[in-house]
Design an enzyme around this catalytic site. Structure first.
Site, PDB file in Angstrom:
ATOM      1  N   SER A 119       0.897  -1.051   0.003  1.00  0.00           N
ATOM      2  CA  SER A 119      -0.011   0.037  -0.100  1.00  0.00           C
ATOM      3  C   SER A 119       0.942   1.280  -0.074  1.00  0.00           C
ATOM      4  CB  SER A 119      -0.889  -0.097   1.047  1.00  0.00           C
ATOM      5  OG  SER A 119      -1.917   0.800   0.979  1.00  0.00           O
ATOM      6  N   HIS A 136      -7.213  -5.657  -0.478  1.00  0.00           N
ATOM      7  CA  HIS A 136      -6.240  -5.040  -0.131  1.00  0.00           C
ATOM      8  C   HIS A 136      -5.666  -5.579   1.259  1.00  0.00           C
ATOM      9  CE1 HIS A 136      -3.494  -1.370  -0.761  1.00  0.00           C
ATOM     10  NE2 HIS A 136      -3.923  -1.240   0.441  1.00  0.00           N
ATOM     11  N   GLU A 188      -8.243  -5.851  -4.282  1.00  0.00           N
ATOM     12  CA  GLU A 188      -7.768  -4.665  -3.529  1.00  0.00           C
ATOM     13  C   GLU A 188      -8.834  -3.958  -2.711  1.00  0.00           C
ATOM     14  OE1 GLU A 188      -4.958  -3.417  -3.324  1.00  0.00           O
ATOM     15  OE2 GLU A 188      -3.855  -4.740  -4.606  1.00  0.00           O
TER      16      GLU A 188
END
Length: 526
Positions: A193, A418, A318
Site C-alpha cells: 500500500s 487489499h 484490492e
C-alpha cells in the site's frame, strides 16, 4: 538468551525469540521534535553503556482508523513524535552476510507502525535465513506536509520528510546491519500500500541510490505524488484550518501533534466528504524537482532504477469490494463511489462497458457492483502495471504477480482484498483468532505462506523469486507473464488484458490529476 551488538551509536542488547534474535526500538535518527519538527532527519546521539532493545518504540502520531473493514491494521499502544526507530530480526548475529529485507509499512502515509503484530519479522527471518528490518517514518502532516511556501520559508518542509526518514533508516542499515548477520550489499526494500508507494519513490530518488539493491512493491501505485500546486494548495487548507500565519512558525512547531493532525488534510476523512471531488485532498509525497525529481513512473521509465530487480503485484480485488460494497459511503450508488477513486477525465461508464463485456466473455459476474468493484481495483492495478512496464524496459529481472487467495471474512464476500498478502508474506496470517478469520488457516493457508515466504526470500537472495514451492516464476517481459498466487498457483500471460487496454487512453498524467479545481490553476480538471 540475549545478544549484545555494537552499533555506530552504541551497544544494544536484544533477545532470542522463537528461534531468531530480535532487536526492537533501535534509534536511526534523532527525535524530530521542537526545532526539528518538519526538518530532515539527523543521526541520533551516541549513548554510553548497553541500551536495552527488547521493547518497541511508540508509533508516530497519526489519526485513528475509522474503517471497521480494516480494523486488523489498527495501531495499538503509545504514539509520540519521538518515533524514528526500527526493529531487526536475525537468525544469528554471526558473519554469514544474509540478505536483508527492509519492510515499509502501509497506511496511506497517514497511519501504521513498524511494530504492528502482523509485521513481526521472526518467521520470515527464520524460514528464509534473512535479516528482516521494519521501520517507522513520520506520517501525515508531520511527514508529508509541504510548508515552505505557506510559511514564506520559515519552515522549509518539502513534503517529503517521511521519505527522507526512510532514507535515513536505509543509511543505518548500510552502516550497521553486518553486525546483526546481514549483508549491507544485498538489501531488498519491500512494502505494501503506502509502503509500496514508498518503494516506487525510492526507485526514483537520487538520495536513495546505492542504499538498496532489489525492490518489491505490493499493492502500491506508481504515481501517487502531488505536484507543487496541489501540495501548496493542501498546505494552505491546513494553514487556514489551524489559524496560524507564517509569522508564527515557532508557534506552529510548538503546537500539540493532535492539533496538527486535526487541521490537516486526511486520506481517510476525504472519503467521507459529501462531494466526491474532495476525495483527492489528502497528503502524499511531493514531486518537488529535488528529492523526487519527476513522477515515479517517468523516472523509472527514464532508467532511474535500471540496476534494481523488481517485483510488482496487487491483489485480485484490492480495496474494491470493501470500498464499493460496504465502506465509507453507505447507500451511494456503486459508480458514484468509484468516482471518489478516479479522476474526472476518466469516463467510468465507458470503462464499465468494456469491463462488463470482458467479464461476460470469461463467464464472470457482471453486476453493476462487480464491475464497479473491478474498476476500483484497477485504480491500484493499472498504475502498478505501468511501473512494472517502465522497469522491464531496463531491467530483465522484473516480475509481476496477482494475489488471488480468497479471504474467508464476510462469507468470502470481500474476495482477495487489499492487504490479504501481508499475513502470508510474514507468516502471521493466523497469529490471532481475528487474523485467521480474515486471512484463513489450516494446511492450505500454511502451504501458501511457506511458498510466498520462500519466493520473497529467494528474490532477496538472488533477484529471482522461483522456488520449488511456488514454482518457476518467469520474467514479466513483453508477454506480461504473471504469477497467480492463491488457492492454485500458476503463470498467466497478461491476465485481465482487455481491462488493462481500456486504460490506455489515459496517460500517467491523466491518472495523477486532482479531482478538484486548484484555485489559480486554470489547467486543473473541473
Amino acid at each position: 538468551m540475549s545478544a549484545v551488538i555494537e552499533t555506530t551509536y552504541g551497544r544494544v542488547e536484544g533477545s532470542r525469540e522463537h528461534g531468531t534474535y530480535a532487536f526492537k526500538g533501535l534509534p536511526f535518527a534523532a527525535p524530530p521534535i521542537g526545532a526539528r519538527r518538519w526538518m530532515p532527519p539527523v543521526p541520533p546521539e551516541r549513548w554510553d553503556g548497553v541500551r536495552p532493545a527488547t521493547a518497541f518504540s511508540p508509533a508516530c502520531p497519526q489519526e485513528s482508523l475509522t474503517v471497521s473493514a480494516a480494523d486488523l491494521f489498527a495501531v495499538e499502544g503509545p504514539r509520540d513524535e519521538d518515533c524514528l526507530y526500527l526493529n531487526v530480526w536475525s537468525p544469528s548475529t554471526d558473519d554469514a552476510r544474509r540478505p536483508v529485507m527492509v519492510w515499509i509499512h502501509g497506511g496511506g502515509y497517514n497511519m501504521g507502525s513498524a511494530s504492528q503484530p502482523i509485521f513481526d519479522g521472526g518467521q520470515l527471518a527464520r524460514r528464509g535465513d534473512v535479516v528482516v528490518v521494519t521501520i517507522n517514518y513520520r506520517l501525515g502532516p508531520l511527514g508529508f506536509m509541504k510548508l515552505d511556501e505557506v510559511t514564506d520559508g520559515a519552515i522549509p518542509a518539502t513534503g517529503n520528510e517521511g521519505l527522507l526518514d526512510i532514507v535515513a533508516a536505509l543509511e543505518w542499515v548500510r552502516d550497521n546491519i553486518a553486525a546483526f548477520g546481514g549483508d549491507q550489499d544485498n538489501v531488498t526494500v519491500f512494502g505494501e500500500s503506502a509502503g509500496g508507494w514508498a518503494v516506487g519513490a525510492l526507485l526514483s530518488m537520487p538520495r536513495a541510490a546505492g542504499l538498496f539493491h532489489k525492490a518489491i512493491a505490493q499493492s502500491g501505485v506508481g504515481h501517487p505524488g502531488l505536484d507543487l500546486d496541489h501540495a501548496n494548495h493542501l498546505a494552505r487548507l491546513f494553514a487556514d484550518r489551524i489559524g496560524l500565519k507564517a509569522s508564527n512558525a515557532a508557534e506552529l512547531r510548538a503546537a500539540p501533534p493532535e492539533k496538527i493532525l486535526a487541521a490537516a488534510p486526511s486520506l481517510f476523512k476525504s472519503f467521507f466528504e459529501p462531494d466526491p471531488s474532495n476525495s483527492d485532498r489528502y497528503l502524499r509525497h511531493v514531486i518537488d524537482g529535488d528529492i523526487l525529481p519527476m513522477p515515479i513512473v517517468d523516472a523509472v521509465d527514464a532508467g532511474a532504477a535500471a540496476s534494481i530487480p523488481l517485483i510488482v503485484g496487487t491483489t485480485r480485488d484490492e480495496v474494491a469490494k470493501i470500498f464499493v460494497v460496504s465502506a465509507f459511503t453507505e447507500g451511494e450508488p456503486p459508480f458514484e463511489k468509484v468516482r471518489r477513486l478516479v479522476h474526472r477525465d476518466i469516463d467510468v461508464r465507458q470503462l464499465a462497458s468494456i469491463y462488463g463485456r470482458a467479464r461476460r466473455d470469461r463467464f464472470g459476474r457482471d453486476s453493476e457492483v462487480d464491475i464497479a468493484a473491478a474498476i476500483a481495483t484497477d485504480t491500484v492495478r493499472i498504475p502498478s502495471l505501468r511501473l512494472l512496464d517502465a522497469q522491464r524496459r531496463h531491467q530483465p529481472n522484473s516480475y509481476g504477480y496477482l494475489f488471488n487467495w480468497t479471504s474467508p471474512g464476510g462469507d468470502a464476500a470481500y474476495g482477495s482484498p487489499h492487504g490479504i498478502d501481508i499475513g502470508f508474506v510474514f507468516g502471521t496470517y493466523d497469529l490471532a483468532e481475528d487474523y485467521a478469520a480474515e486471512w484463513g488457516q489450516g494446511p492450505a493457508a500454511a502451504a501458501l505462506s511457506h511458498a510466498v515466504m520462500d519466493a520473497w526470500a529467494a528474490f532477496a537472495r538472488t533477484g529471482n523469486p522461483s522456488t520449488p514451492n511456488l514454482g518457476e516464476w518467469p520474467r514479466y517481459g513483453d508477454a506480461r507473464r504473471t504469477m497467480m498466487i492463491g488457492e492454485r498457483t500458476y503463470v498467466a500471460d497478461a491476465p485481465y488484458e482487455d481491462e488493462r487496454r481500456a486504460w490506455e487512453a489515459y496517460s500517467n498524467t491523466d491518472l495523477a490529476k486532482p479531482l478538484f479545481r486548484i484555485p489559480g490553476r486554470e489547467t486543473a480538471t473541473a
